[in-house]
Write a protein that holds these residues in place. Structure first.
Motif, PDB file in Angstrom:
ATOM      1  N   HIS A   5     -23.021   3.700 -19.024  1.00 16.66           N
ATOM      2  CA  HIS A   5     -23.845   4.297 -20.091  1.00 16.66           C
ATOM      3  C   HIS A   5     -23.840   5.819 -19.966  1.00 16.66           C
ATOM      4  O   HIS A   5     -23.623   6.530 -20.955  1.00 16.66           O
ATOM      5  N   ASP A   6     -24.080   6.315 -18.754  1.00 16.37           N
ATOM      6  CA  ASP A   6     -24.079   7.771 -18.548  1.00 16.37           C
ATOM      7  C   ASP A   6     -22.716   8.375 -18.903  1.00 16.37           C
ATOM      8  O   ASP A   6     -22.645   9.462 -19.497  1.00 16.37           O
ATOM      9  N   ARG A   7     -21.667   7.681 -18.538  1.00 19.03           N
ATOM     10  CA  ARG A   7     -20.320   8.191 -18.790  1.00 19.03           C
ATOM     11  C   ARG A   7     -20.075   8.365 -20.280  1.00 19.03           C
ATOM     12  O   ARG A   7     -19.461   9.358 -20.708  1.00 19.03           O
ATOM     13  N   LEU A   8     -20.542   7.412 -21.080  1.00 17.47           N
ATOM     14  CA  LEU A   8     -20.367   7.537 -22.528  1.00 17.47           C
ATOM     15  C   LEU A   8     -20.987   8.826 -23.042  1.00 17.47           C
ATOM     16  O   LEU A   8     -20.345   9.589 -23.779  1.00 17.47           O
ATOM     17  N   TRP A   9     -22.232   9.087 -22.662  1.00 20.87           N
ATOM     18  CA  TRP A   9     -22.913  10.262 -23.210  1.00 20.87           C
ATOM     19  C   TRP A   9     -22.376  11.560 -22.629  1.00 20.87           C
ATOM     20  O   TRP A   9     -22.455  12.612 -23.268  1.00 20.87           O
ATOM     21  N   ASP A  10     -21.758  11.493 -21.440  1.00 21.26           N
ATOM     22  CA  ASP A  10     -21.023  12.656 -20.929  1.00 21.26           C
ATOM     23  C   ASP A  10     -19.785  12.914 -21.794  1.00 21.26           C
ATOM     24  O   ASP A  10     -19.435  14.076 -22.058  1.00 21.26           O
ATOM     25  N   LYS A  14     -29.171  22.863 -28.534  1.00 27.88           N
ATOM     26  CA  LYS A  14     -29.922  21.843 -29.275  1.00 27.88           C
ATOM     27  C   LYS A  14     -29.166  20.522 -29.289  1.00 27.88           C
ATOM     28  O   LYS A  14     -29.758  19.449 -29.138  1.00 27.88           O
ATOM     29  N   THR A  15     -27.856  20.604 -29.468  1.00 30.94           N
ATOM     30  CA  THR A  15     -27.024  19.395 -29.459  1.00 30.94           C
ATOM     31  C   THR A  15     -27.079  18.721 -28.098  1.00 30.94           C
ATOM     32  O   THR A  15     -27.216  17.496 -27.996  1.00 30.94           O
ATOM     33  N   ALA A  16     -26.984  19.505 -27.037  1.00 23.37           N
ATOM     34  CA  ALA A  16     -27.014  18.957 -25.682  1.00 23.37           C
ATOM     35  C   ALA A  16     -28.343  18.275 -25.389  1.00 23.37           C
ATOM     36  O   ALA A  16     -28.385  17.213 -24.750  1.00 23.37           O
ATOM     37  N   ALA A  17     -29.438  18.864 -25.865  1.00 21.73           N
ATOM     38  CA  ALA A  17     -30.760  18.257 -25.657  1.00 21.73           C
ATOM     39  C   ALA A  17     -30.837  16.898 -26.350  1.00 21.73           C
ATOM     40  O   ALA A  17     -31.401  15.931 -25.797  1.00 21.73           O
ATOM     41  N   LYS A  18     -30.261  16.813 -27.533  1.00 20.91           N
ATOM     42  CA  LYS A  18     -30.243  15.555 -28.274  1.00 20.91           C
ATOM     43  C   LYS A  18     -29.437  14.495 -27.513  1.00 20.91           C
ATOM     44  O   LYS A  18     -29.865  13.349 -27.356  1.00 20.91           O
ATOM     45  N   ILE A  19     -28.275  14.886 -27.030  1.00 20.95           N
ATOM     46  CA  ILE A  19     -27.421  13.950 -26.283  1.00 20.95           C
ATOM     47  C   ILE A  19     -28.106  13.503 -24.996  1.00 20.95           C
ATOM     48  O   ILE A  19     -28.042  12.325 -24.622  1.00 20.95           O
ATOM     49  N   ASN A  20     -28.790  14.423 -24.325  1.00 22.13           N
ATOM     50  CA  ASN A  20     -29.508  14.057 -23.112  1.00 22.13           C
ATOM     51  C   ASN A  20     -30.605  13.038 -23.399  1.00 22.13           C
ATOM     52  O   ASN A  20     -30.910  12.192 -22.546  1.00 22.13           O
ATOM     53  N   GLY A  21     -31.169  13.105 -24.604  1.00 19.71           N
ATOM     54  CA  GLY A  21     -32.142  12.094 -25.012  1.00 19.71           C
ATOM     55  C   GLY A  21     -31.514  10.725 -25.117  1.00 19.71           C
ATOM     56  O   GLY A  21     -32.099   9.718 -24.690  1.00 19.71           O
ATOM     57  N   PHE A  22     -30.300  10.649 -25.670  1.00 15.71           N
ATOM     58  CA  PHE A  22     -29.591   9.371 -25.745  1.00 15.71           C
ATOM     59  C   PHE A  22     -29.226   8.884 -24.341  1.00 15.71           C
ATOM     60  O   PHE A  22     -29.320   7.690 -24.036  1.00 15.71           O
ATOM     61  N   LYS A  23     -28.837   9.809 -23.499  1.00 13.06           N
ATOM     62  CA  LYS A  23     -28.447   9.457 -22.126  1.00 13.06           C
ATOM     63  C   LYS A  23     -29.641   8.949 -21.320  1.00 13.06           C
ATOM     64  O   LYS A  23     -29.484   8.143 -20.390  1.00 13.06           O
ATOM     65  N   ALA A  24     -30.853   9.376 -21.672  1.00 12.77           N
ATOM     66  CA  ALA A  24     -32.062   8.945 -20.963  1.00 12.77           C
ATOM     67  C   ALA A  24     -32.394   7.485 -21.211  1.00 12.77           C
ATOM     68  O   ALA A  24     -33.237   6.904 -20.517  1.00 12.77           O
ATOM     69  N   ALA A  25     -31.734   6.876 -22.187  1.00  9.17           N
ATOM     70  CA  ALA A  25     -31.984   5.477 -22.518  1.00  9.17           C
ATOM     71  C   ALA A  25     -31.467   4.550 -21.427  1.00  9.17           C
ATOM     72  O   ALA A  25     -30.790   4.982 -20.477  1.00  9.17           O
ATOM     73  N   PHE A  26     -31.758   3.264 -21.570  1.00 10.35           N
ATOM     74  CA  PHE A  26     -31.403   2.259 -20.563  1.00 10.35           C
ATOM     75  C   PHE A  26     -29.958   1.789 -20.696  1.00 10.35           C
ATOM     76  O   PHE A  26     -29.307   1.447 -19.715  1.00 10.35           O
ATOM     77  N   GLY A  27     -29.449   1.759 -21.918  1.00  8.03           N
ATOM     78  CA  GLY A  27     -28.092   1.273 -22.150  1.00  8.03           C
ATOM     79  C   GLY A  27     -27.613   1.636 -23.536  1.00  8.03           C
ATOM     80  O   GLY A  27     -28.348   2.224 -24.334  1.00  8.03           O
ATOM     81  N   THR A  28     -26.369   1.294 -23.808  1.00  8.42           N
ATOM     82  CA  THR A  28     -25.757   1.577 -25.111  1.00  8.42           C
ATOM     83  C   THR A  28     -24.855   0.410 -25.500  1.00  8.42           C
ATOM     84  O   THR A  28     -24.143  -0.130 -24.655  1.00  8.42           O
ATOM     85  N   VAL A  29     -24.897   0.070 -26.780  1.00 12.39           N
ATOM     86  CA  VAL A  29     -23.939  -0.876 -27.341  1.00 12.39           C
ATOM     87  C   VAL A  29     -22.950  -0.092 -28.192  1.00 12.39           C
ATOM     88  O   VAL A  29     -23.350   0.645 -29.095  1.00 12.39           O
ATOM     89  N   LEU A  30     -21.667  -0.220 -27.885  1.00 16.46           N
ATOM     90  CA  LEU A  30     -20.621   0.344 -28.727  1.00 16.46           C
ATOM     91  C   LEU A  30     -20.146  -0.758 -29.661  1.00 16.46           C
ATOM     92  O   LEU A  30     -19.715  -1.820 -29.212  1.00 16.46           O
ATOM     93  N   PHE A  31     -20.241  -0.506 -30.952  1.00 19.77           N
ATOM     94  CA  PHE A  31     -19.805  -1.481 -31.953  1.00 19.77           C
ATOM     95  C   PHE A  31     -18.415  -1.107 -32.465  1.00 19.77           C
ATOM     96  O   PHE A  31     -18.176   0.039 -32.859  1.00 19.77           O
ATOM     97  N   PHE A  32     -17.521  -2.092 -32.463  1.00 14.97           N
ATOM     98  CA  PHE A  32     -16.143  -1.905 -32.916  1.00 14.97           C
ATOM     99  C   PHE A  32     -15.805  -2.930 -33.994  1.00 14.97           C
ATOM    100  O   PHE A  32     -16.400  -4.009 -34.051  1.00 14.97           O
ATOM    101  N   THR A  33     -14.802  -2.594 -34.808  1.00 10.32           N
ATOM    102  CA  THR A  33     -14.162  -3.559 -35.692  1.00 10.32           C
ATOM    103  C   THR A  33     -12.746  -3.800 -35.191  1.00 10.32           C
ATOM    104  O   THR A  33     -12.015  -2.846 -34.919  1.00 10.32           O
ATOM    105  N   ASP A  34     -12.371  -5.068 -35.070  1.00 14.38           N
ATOM    106  CA  ASP A  34     -11.003  -5.397 -34.670  1.00 14.38           C
ATOM    107  C   ASP A  34     -10.127  -5.342 -35.917  1.00 14.38           C
ATOM    108  O   ASP A  34     -10.102  -6.269 -36.723  1.00 14.38           O
ATOM    109  N   THR A  35      -9.405  -4.248 -36.068  1.00 19.01           N
ATOM    110  CA  THR A  35      -8.600  -4.036 -37.272  1.00 19.01           C
ATOM    111  C   THR A  35      -7.427  -5.001 -37.360  1.00 19.01           C
ATOM    112  O   THR A  35      -6.923  -5.262 -38.455  1.00 19.01           O
ATOM    113  N   ALA A  36      -7.005  -5.549 -36.227  1.00 16.37           N
ATOM    114  CA  ALA A  36      -5.911  -6.534 -36.249  1.00 16.37           C
ATOM    115  C   ALA A  36      -6.347  -7.786 -37.002  1.00 16.37           C
ATOM    116  O   ALA A  36      -5.553  -8.382 -37.749  1.00 16.37           O
TER     117      ALA A  36
END
Length: 200
Positions: A59-64, A82-104
Protein backbone atom coordinates in the motif's frame (compact mmCIF):
# COMPACT_ATOMS: atom_id res chain seq x y z
CA UNK A 1 -40.78 0.01 1.02
CA UNK A 2 -37.60 -1.51 2.47
CA UNK A 3 -34.74 0.98 2.74
CA UNK A 4 -31.76 -1.08 3.90
CA UNK A 5 -29.88 -0.47 0.66
CA UNK A 6 -30.62 3.26 0.84
CA UNK A 7 -29.38 3.34 4.42
CA UNK A 8 -26.15 1.71 3.33
CA UNK A 9 -25.85 4.10 0.37
CA UNK A 10 -26.06 7.02 2.79
CA UNK A 11 -23.06 5.60 4.68
CA UNK A 12 -20.98 5.36 1.50
CA UNK A 13 -19.29 8.71 1.29
CA UNK A 14 -15.94 10.03 0.11
CA UNK A 15 -13.90 9.94 3.31
CA UNK A 16 -10.50 11.61 3.06
CA UNK A 17 -9.41 11.55 6.71
CA UNK A 18 -8.47 7.88 6.90
CA UNK A 19 -6.34 5.94 9.35
CA UNK A 20 -5.16 2.48 10.30
CA UNK A 21 -7.34 1.92 13.36
CA UNK A 22 -8.93 -1.13 11.74
CA UNK A 23 -9.95 -4.26 13.64
CA UNK A 24 -10.75 -6.37 10.56
CA UNK A 25 -7.84 -8.43 9.30
CA UNK A 26 -6.40 -8.09 5.80
CA UNK A 27 -7.69 -11.60 5.09
CA UNK A 28 -11.23 -10.66 6.13
CA UNK A 29 -11.12 -7.47 4.08
CA UNK A 30 -9.71 -9.33 1.10
CA UNK A 31 -12.61 -11.79 1.25
CA UNK A 32 -15.10 -8.93 1.51
CA UNK A 33 -13.61 -7.11 -1.48
CA UNK A 34 -13.29 -10.21 -3.65
CA UNK A 35 -16.85 -11.36 -2.93
CA UNK A 36 -18.36 -7.99 -3.78
CA UNK A 37 -16.46 -7.80 -7.05
CA UNK A 38 -17.51 -11.34 -7.98
CA UNK A 39 -21.18 -10.58 -7.27
CA UNK A 40 -21.25 -7.27 -9.18
CA UNK A 41 -23.04 -7.54 -12.55
CA UNK A 42 -21.14 -7.68 -15.83
CA UNK A 43 -22.46 -7.87 -19.42
CA UNK A 44 -22.75 -11.42 -20.75
CA UNK A 45 -21.21 -12.40 -17.39
CA UNK A 46 -17.86 -11.59 -18.98
CA UNK A 47 -16.26 -10.61 -15.65
CA UNK A 48 -13.83 -8.01 -17.02
CA UNK A 49 -13.06 -6.36 -13.66
CA UNK A 50 -9.78 -7.25 -11.97
CA UNK A 51 -8.44 -6.05 -8.64
CA UNK A 52 -5.13 -5.86 -6.81
CA UNK A 53 -5.54 -5.43 -3.05
CA UNK A 54 -2.67 -3.75 -1.24
CA UNK A 55 -1.82 -3.69 2.45
CA UNK A 56 1.20 -2.65 4.51
CA UNK A 57 4.38 -1.98 2.47
CA UNK A 58 2.60 -2.67 -0.82
CA UNK A 59 0.00 0.00 0.00
CA UNK A 60 2.76 2.45 0.95
CA UNK A 61 4.65 1.63 -2.24
CA UNK A 62 1.67 2.55 -4.39
CA UNK A 63 1.34 6.01 -2.88
CA UNK A 64 5.11 6.52 -3.15
CA UNK A 65 4.71 5.77 -6.86
CA UNK A 66 1.94 8.37 -7.10
CA UNK A 67 4.04 10.90 -5.18
CA UNK A 68 7.08 10.43 -7.42
CA UNK A 69 5.03 10.50 -10.63
CA UNK A 70 3.33 13.76 -9.67
CA UNK A 71 6.61 15.35 -8.57
CA UNK A 72 7.76 14.99 -12.18
CA UNK A 73 4.75 16.87 -13.59
CA UNK A 74 4.00 19.42 -10.84
CA UNK A 75 6.98 21.73 -11.08
CA UNK A 76 5.86 24.48 -8.71
CA UNK A 77 7.08 23.69 -5.17
CA UNK A 78 4.15 25.34 -3.40
CA UNK A 79 1.62 23.54 -5.57
CA UNK A 80 3.41 20.26 -5.05
CA UNK A 81 3.43 20.72 -1.27
CA UNK A 82 -0.38 20.67 -1.38
CA UNK A 83 -0.35 17.66 -3.71
CA UNK A 84 2.08 15.80 -1.45
CA UNK A 85 -0.10 16.46 1.60
CA UNK A 86 -3.08 15.00 -0.24
CA UNK A 87 -1.12 11.89 -1.25
CA UNK A 88 0.14 11.45 2.30
CA UNK A 89 -3.50 11.41 3.38
CA UNK A 90 -4.17 8.50 1.02
CA UNK A 91 -1.02 6.77 2.25
CA UNK A 92 -2.24 7.10 5.87
CA UNK A 93 -5.09 4.72 5.04
CA UNK A 94 -5.09 1.00 5.88
CA UNK A 95 -5.09 -0.34 2.33
CA UNK A 96 -5.87 0.29 -1.32
CA UNK A 97 -7.81 -1.55 -4.00
CA UNK A 98 -6.53 -1.09 -7.54
CA UNK A 99 -9.33 -1.66 -10.03
CA UNK A 100 -8.43 -2.89 -13.52
CA UNK A 101 -10.26 -3.89 -16.69
CA UNK A 102 -8.95 -6.93 -18.53
CA UNK A 103 -8.89 -5.56 -22.07
CA UNK A 104 -8.14 -9.01 -23.51
CA UNK A 105 -11.58 -10.17 -22.36
CA UNK A 106 -13.18 -7.03 -23.77
CA UNK A 107 -11.55 -7.71 -27.16
CA UNK A 108 -12.57 -11.36 -27.02
CA UNK A 109 -16.22 -10.43 -26.57
CA UNK A 110 -15.99 -7.79 -29.28
CA UNK A 111 -14.91 -10.57 -31.64
CA UNK A 112 -17.40 -13.15 -30.42
CA UNK A 113 -20.43 -10.85 -30.50
CA UNK A 114 -19.89 -8.59 -33.51
CA UNK A 115 -23.40 -7.12 -33.29
CA UNK A 116 -22.54 -5.60 -29.91
CA UNK A 117 -18.82 -5.02 -30.50
CA UNK A 118 -19.02 -1.25 -30.14
CA UNK A 119 -20.58 -1.58 -26.68
CA UNK A 120 -18.21 -3.85 -24.78
CA UNK A 121 -15.74 -1.15 -23.78
CA UNK A 122 -18.55 1.04 -22.44
CA UNK A 123 -20.09 -1.96 -20.73
CA UNK A 124 -16.78 -2.79 -19.06
CA UNK A 125 -16.76 0.73 -17.60
CA UNK A 126 -20.29 0.20 -16.31
CA UNK A 127 -19.10 -3.05 -14.73
CA UNK A 128 -16.27 -1.12 -13.11
CA UNK A 129 -18.73 1.31 -11.59
CA UNK A 130 -20.84 -1.53 -10.22
CA UNK A 131 -17.84 -3.29 -8.68
CA UNK A 132 -16.42 -0.10 -7.19
CA UNK A 133 -19.77 0.89 -5.70
CA UNK A 134 -20.29 -2.59 -4.26
CA UNK A 135 -16.87 -2.65 -2.59
CA UNK A 136 -17.20 0.93 -1.34
CA UNK A 137 -20.63 0.28 0.17
CA UNK A 138 -19.51 -2.98 1.78
CA UNK A 139 -16.56 -1.19 3.38
CA UNK A 140 -18.93 1.50 4.68
CA UNK A 141 -21.27 -1.17 6.07
CA UNK A 142 -18.31 -2.44 8.09
CA UNK A 143 -17.47 1.00 9.47
CA UNK A 144 -14.61 1.79 7.10
CA UNK A 145 -14.19 4.91 5.02
CA UNK A 146 -12.88 5.08 1.46
CA UNK A 147 -12.39 7.42 -1.46
CA UNK A 148 -11.78 6.84 -5.14
CA UNK A 149 -8.82 8.28 -7.03
CA UNK A 150 -7.78 8.25 -10.69
CA UNK A 151 -4.04 8.69 -11.11
CA UNK A 152 -4.11 6.42 -14.13
CA UNK A 153 -2.66 6.54 -16.74
CA UNK A 154 0.10 8.62 -15.12
CA UNK A 155 1.17 5.73 -12.88
CA UNK A 156 0.27 2.78 -15.11
CA UNK A 157 3.78 1.70 -16.11
CA UNK A 158 5.20 1.98 -12.60
CA UNK A 159 2.25 0.08 -11.10
CA UNK A 160 2.58 -2.64 -13.74
CA UNK A 161 6.25 -3.10 -12.88
CA UNK A 162 5.83 -2.88 -9.10
CA UNK A 163 2.99 -5.38 -8.79
CA UNK A 164 3.57 -7.69 -11.77
CA UNK A 165 0.38 -6.62 -13.57
CA UNK A 166 -0.49 -8.44 -16.82
CA UNK A 167 -0.18 -6.29 -19.94
CA UNK A 168 -3.89 -6.65 -20.74
CA UNK A 169 -5.01 -5.20 -17.39
CA UNK A 170 -5.83 -1.49 -17.71
CA UNK A 171 -5.83 0.50 -14.47
CA UNK A 172 -9.13 2.33 -13.97
CA UNK A 173 -9.12 3.57 -10.35
CA UNK A 174 -7.46 3.48 -6.95
CA UNK A 175 -9.60 3.15 -3.81
CA UNK A 176 -7.85 3.78 -0.52
CA UNK A 177 -9.70 2.71 2.62
CA UNK A 178 -9.27 2.71 6.38
CA UNK A 179 -10.66 3.88 9.68
CA UNK A 180 -12.78 7.04 9.56
CA UNK A 181 -10.78 9.74 11.35
CA UNK A 182 -13.18 12.57 10.40
CA UNK A 183 -16.62 12.37 8.79
CA UNK A 184 -17.56 13.57 5.33
CA UNK A 185 -19.22 16.95 5.00
CA UNK A 186 -22.79 17.58 3.97
CA UNK A 187 -23.79 16.32 0.55
CA UNK A 188 -25.74 18.62 -1.77
CA UNK A 189 -28.17 17.34 -4.36
CA UNK A 190 -29.34 19.05 -7.53
CA UNK A 191 -33.07 19.62 -7.95
CA UNK A 192 -35.06 16.48 -8.79
CA UNK A 193 -36.81 18.35 -11.60
CA UNK A 194 -33.47 18.79 -13.37
CA UNK A 195 -32.51 15.16 -12.96
CA UNK A 196 -35.54 12.94 -13.26
CA UNK A 197 -38.57 12.46 -15.47
CA UNK A 198 -41.43 10.23 -14.36
CA UNK A 199 -44.31 9.13 -16.58
CA UNK A 200 -47.30 7.39 -14.99
Amino acid sequence: MKTQLIDLAKQRRSIYALGRNVTATPDDLTDLIKTNIKLAPTPFNNQTTRAVILFNQAHDRLWDIVHDALRKVVKDDDAFAKTAAKINGFKAAFGTVLFFTDTAVVKQFEGNFALYADNFRDWSEQAQGSAQYAVWTALAENGLGANLQHYNPLIDDQVRAAFDIPASWQLRAEMDFGSIEAPAGDKDFMADADRFKVFK
